[in-house]
Design a protein around this motif. Structure first.
Motif, PDB file in Angstrom:
ATOM      1  N   VAL A  41      -2.528  19.104  -4.535  1.00  9.51           N
ATOM      2  CA  VAL A  41      -3.529  18.710  -5.523  1.00  9.51           C
ATOM      3  C   VAL A  41      -2.828  18.076  -6.715  1.00  9.51           C
ATOM      4  CG1 VAL A  41      -5.358  19.514  -7.060  1.00  9.51           C
ATOM      5  CG2 VAL A  41      -5.056  20.589  -4.806  1.00  9.51           C
ATOM      6  N   ASN A  42      -3.209  16.834  -7.032  1.00 10.13           N
ATOM      7  CA  ASN A  42      -2.697  16.140  -8.206  1.00 10.13           C
ATOM      8  C   ASN A  42      -3.872  15.997  -9.161  1.00 10.13           C
ATOM      9  OD1 ASN A  42      -1.838  14.336 -10.155  1.00 10.13           O
ATOM     10  ND2 ASN A  42      -0.651  13.105  -8.722  1.00 10.13           N
ATOM     11  N   GLU A  43      -4.006  16.995 -10.031  1.00  8.02           N
ATOM     12  CA  GLU A  43      -5.152  17.038 -10.940  1.00  8.02           C
ATOM     13  C   GLU A  43      -5.190  15.824 -11.856  1.00  8.02           C
ATOM     14  OE1 GLU A  43      -7.167  20.132 -14.157  1.00  8.02           O
ATOM     15  OE2 GLU A  43      -5.348  20.711 -13.086  1.00  8.02           O
ATOM     16  N   ALA A  44      -4.028  15.404 -12.367  1.00  3.93           N
ATOM     17  CA  ALA A  44      -3.969  14.280 -13.300  1.00  3.93           C
ATOM     18  C   ALA A  44      -4.487  12.990 -12.663  1.00  3.93           C
ATOM     19  CB  ALA A  44      -2.536  14.082 -13.791  1.00  3.93           C
ATOM     20  N   ALA A  45      -4.173  12.781 -11.386  1.00  2.95           N
ATOM     21  CA  ALA A  45      -4.603  11.560 -10.697  1.00  2.95           C
ATOM     22  C   ALA A  45      -5.947  11.739  -9.991  1.00  2.95           C
ATOM     23  CB  ALA A  45      -3.543  11.131  -9.686  1.00  2.95           C
ATOM     24  N   GLY A  46      -6.467  12.958  -9.978  1.00  2.00           N
ATOM     25  CA  GLY A  46      -7.726  13.212  -9.289  1.00  2.00           C
ATOM     26  C   GLY A  46      -7.600  13.067  -7.786  1.00  2.00           C
ATOM     27  N   GLU A  47      -6.437  13.478  -7.238  1.00  2.00           N
ATOM     28  CA  GLU A  47      -6.172  13.304  -5.810  1.00  2.00           C
ATOM     29  C   GLU A  47      -5.944  14.643  -5.119  1.00  2.00           C
ATOM     30  OE1 GLU A  47      -3.744   9.090  -5.682  1.00  2.00           O
ATOM     31  OE2 GLU A  47      -2.608  10.950  -5.793  1.00  2.00           O
ATOM     32  N   ILE A  48      -6.391  14.696  -3.891  1.00  2.00           N
ATOM     33  CA  ILE A  48      -6.069  15.797  -2.993  1.00  2.00           C
ATOM     34  C   ILE A  48      -5.482  15.158  -1.747  1.00  2.00           C
ATOM     35  CG2 ILE A  48      -6.960  17.695  -1.592  1.00  2.00           C
ATOM     36  CD1 ILE A  48      -9.251  17.929  -3.635  1.00  2.00           C
ATOM     37  N   ILE A  49      -4.271  15.574  -1.381  1.00  2.00           N
ATOM     38  CA  ILE A  49      -3.602  15.016  -0.209  1.00  2.00           C
ATOM     39  C   ILE A  49      -3.528  16.111   0.851  1.00  2.00           C
ATOM     40  CG2 ILE A  49      -1.476  14.000   0.686  1.00  2.00           C
ATOM     41  CD1 ILE A  49      -0.980  12.992  -2.218  1.00  2.00           C
ATOM     42  N   ILE A  50      -4.043  15.812   2.034  1.00  2.00           N
ATOM     43  CA  ILE A  50      -4.043  16.761   3.146  1.00  2.00           C
ATOM     44  C   ILE A  50      -3.088  16.240   4.205  1.00  2.00           C
ATOM     45  CG2 ILE A  50      -5.435  17.875   4.925  1.00  2.00           C
ATOM     46  CD1 ILE A  50      -7.879  17.381   3.085  1.00  2.00           C
ATOM     47  N   LYS A  51      -2.111  17.066   4.581  1.00  2.00           N
ATOM     48  CA  LYS A  51      -1.128  16.672   5.593  1.00  2.00           C
ATOM     49  C   LYS A  51      -1.127  17.688   6.725  1.00  2.00           C
ATOM     50  CE  LYS A  51       2.096  14.558   2.352  1.00  2.00           C
ATOM     51  NZ  LYS A  51       3.473  14.556   1.863  1.00  2.00           N
ATOM     52  N   LYS A  52      -0.889  17.197   7.913  1.00  2.00           N
ATOM     53  CA  LYS A  52      -0.758  18.064   9.071  1.00  2.00           C
ATOM     54  C   LYS A  52       0.467  18.952   8.859  1.00  2.00           C
ATOM     55  CE  LYS A  52      -0.641  17.751  14.084  1.00  2.00           C
ATOM     56  NZ  LYS A  52      -0.687  16.831  15.216  1.00  2.00           N
ATOM     57  N   SER A  53       0.306  20.256   9.037  1.00  2.00           N
ATOM     58  CA  SER A  53       1.405  21.190   8.864  1.00  2.00           C
ATOM     59  C   SER A  53       2.368  21.078  10.037  1.00  2.00           C
ATOM     60  CB  SER A  53       0.875  22.617   8.769  1.00  2.00           C
ATOM     61  OG  SER A  53       1.936  23.527   8.612  1.00  2.00           O
ATOM     62  N   THR A  54       3.650  21.132   9.726  1.00  2.00           N
ATOM     63  CA  THR A  54       4.662  21.053  10.778  1.00  2.00           C
ATOM     64  C   THR A  54       5.386  22.391  10.919  1.00  2.00           C
ATOM     65  OG1 THR A  54       6.251  20.183   9.174  1.00  2.00           O
ATOM     66  CG2 THR A  54       5.037  18.581  10.492  1.00  2.00           C
ATOM     67  N   LYS A  55       4.668  23.466  10.644  1.00  2.00           N
ATOM     68  CA  LYS A  55       5.250  24.800  10.721  1.00  2.00           C
ATOM     69  C   LYS A  55       5.717  25.062  12.150  1.00  2.00           C
ATOM     70  CE  LYS A  55       4.479  29.542   9.373  1.00  2.00           C
ATOM     71  NZ  LYS A  55       3.590  30.485   8.736  1.00  2.00           N
ATOM     72  N   VAL A  56       6.925  25.551  12.245  1.00  2.00           N
ATOM     73  CA  VAL A  56       7.537  25.818  13.536  1.00  2.00           C
ATOM     74  C   VAL A  56       7.401  27.300  13.852  1.00  2.00           C
ATOM     75  CG1 VAL A  56       9.710  25.750  14.805  1.00  2.00           C
ATOM     76  CG2 VAL A  56       9.168  23.945  13.165  1.00  2.00           C
ATOM     77  N   ALA A  57       7.115  27.611  15.109  1.00  2.00           N
ATOM     78  CA  ALA A  57       7.029  29.010  15.519  1.00  2.00           C
ATOM     79  C   ALA A  57       8.432  29.616  15.508  1.00  2.00           C
ATOM     80  CB  ALA A  57       6.419  29.106  16.910  1.00  2.00           C
ATOM     81  N   LEU A  58       8.527  30.834  15.018  1.00  2.00           N
ATOM     82  CA  LEU A  58       9.813  31.527  14.958  1.00  2.00           C
ATOM     83  C   LEU A  58      10.211  32.020  16.343  1.00  2.00           C
ATOM     84  CD1 LEU A  58       9.267  33.701  11.768  1.00  2.00           C
ATOM     85  CD2 LEU A  58      10.577  31.595  11.961  1.00  2.00           C
ATOM     86  N   PRO A  59      11.504  31.961  16.653  1.00  2.00           N
ATOM     87  CA  PRO A  59      11.965  32.520  17.932  1.00  2.00           C
ATOM     88  C   PRO A  59      11.722  34.026  17.980  1.00  2.00           C
ATOM     89  CG  PRO A  59      13.688  31.185  16.899  1.00  2.00           C
ATOM     90  CD  PRO A  59      12.580  31.338  15.898  1.00  2.00           C
TER      91      PRO A  59
END
Length: 87
Positions: A41-59
């Motif tokens: 969230v960039n409140e100053a610019a009035g932007e919300i950026i949504i990105k696909k999470s690249t979380k890796v499963a733990l061994p």
């Protein structure tokens, strides 16, 4: 194909929350129900950026506590580790 999709949506009430629908945009980046996303969230610019999470499963055998400890050690000794890498 890197196509930019411009959409205009109305904010609606979803249960006790506010939300927007954007199924086509989510499908375009490969998101499905149950997937995790990162939200910036960039409140100053009035932007919300949504990105696909690249979380890796733990061994098997590695828990979240191990990753937290490892992250703390890396942060604490970052300069030393960088120096070793650059040797």
């Amino acid at each position: 194909m890197n196509r930019v999709m411009n959409m205009e949506r109305k904010v609606t009430k979803l249960g006790n929350s506010l939300g927007i629908t954007m199924t086509d945009a989510l499908k375009q980046i490969g998101l499905n129900q149950g997937d995790s996303v990162l939200i910036n969230v960039n409140e100053a610019a009035g932007e919300i950026i949504i990105k696909k999470s690249t979380k890796v499963a733990l061994p098997d055998g590695l828990g979240e506590d191990f990753i937290d400890t490892l992250s703390a050690v890396i942060n604490e000794y970052d300069q030393t580790l960088q120096g070793l890498k650059d040797r």
